[in-house]
Design an enzyme around this catalytic site. Structure first.
Site, short mmCIF file in Angstrom:
data_model
loop_
_atom_site.label_atom_id
_atom_site.label_comp_id
_atom_site.label_asym_id
_atom_site.label_seq_id
_atom_site.Cartn_x
_atom_site.Cartn_y
_atom_site.Cartn_z
N GLY A 67 0.82 -1.22 0.00
CA GLY A 67 0.00 0.00 0.00
C GLY A 67 0.85 1.26 0.00
O GLY A 67 0.53 2.24 -0.69
N CYS A 68 1.93 1.23 0.76
CA CYS A 68 2.80 2.41 0.86
C CYS A 68 3.54 2.66 -0.45
O CYS A 68 3.73 3.80 -0.87
CB CYS A 68 3.77 2.26 2.02
SG CYS A 68 2.90 2.09 3.61
#
Length: 147
Positions: free
Chosen positions: A36-37
């Site tokens: 996600g990051c």
């Protein structure tokens, strides 16, 4: 918003006071090199020219070390600096540390959040508990309207 400084990539120190940009975008993310990051950082990277055109500077913040940030920045070709908050001072200032469930365990970590600070150092917009999809477009739309 109180003034603060913190170490960032490129051997620089971030200082809130005196930023020349119309808007400063600070996005807190849990950890370098996680799915996600990585997606979120790439979305900010891909729209970076539009943020600059809107008079906004972007900075990513996590608790990772500067060394981790330098590697992550290079790997993704990020055109903006990453701020290391290993002592959690900024996390505390922005109240982004939360108890979360990860693989069924309770963990203490950063709640994905984005903040926009205007040229006068005032917090003008915040997003908390961010979902990555379409978030960066929403932030860009907001800073473009600030101009």
């Amino acid at each position: 918003m109180p003034d603060f400084s913190a170490p960032m990539t490129g051997g620089q120190t971030f200082q809130l006071a005196g930023r020349p940009a119309k808007s400063t975008v600070l996005f807190f993310y849990p950890k370098d090199n996680t799915p996600g990051c990585t997606t979120e950082n790439m979305a900010f990277r891909d729209l970076h020219p539009q943020f600059l055109a809107a008079g906004a500077e972007i900075y990513g913040i996590s608790r990772d070390s500067l060394r981790s940030h330098e590697n992550f920045k290079e790997k993704l070709g990020l055109p903006f600096e990453l701020i290391s908050d290993s002592d959690e001072a900024l996390c505390a200032l922005f109240d982004v540390i939360k108890q979360k469930k990860m693989y069924g365990k309770d963990v203490r970590g950063i709640e994905r959040s984005t903040f926009v600070i205007d040229a006068n150092g005032r917090l003008v917009k915040e997003w908390r508990g961010v979902k990555v999809a379409n978030h960066v477009d929403e932030v860009l739309e907001f800073v473009a309207r600030q101009g």
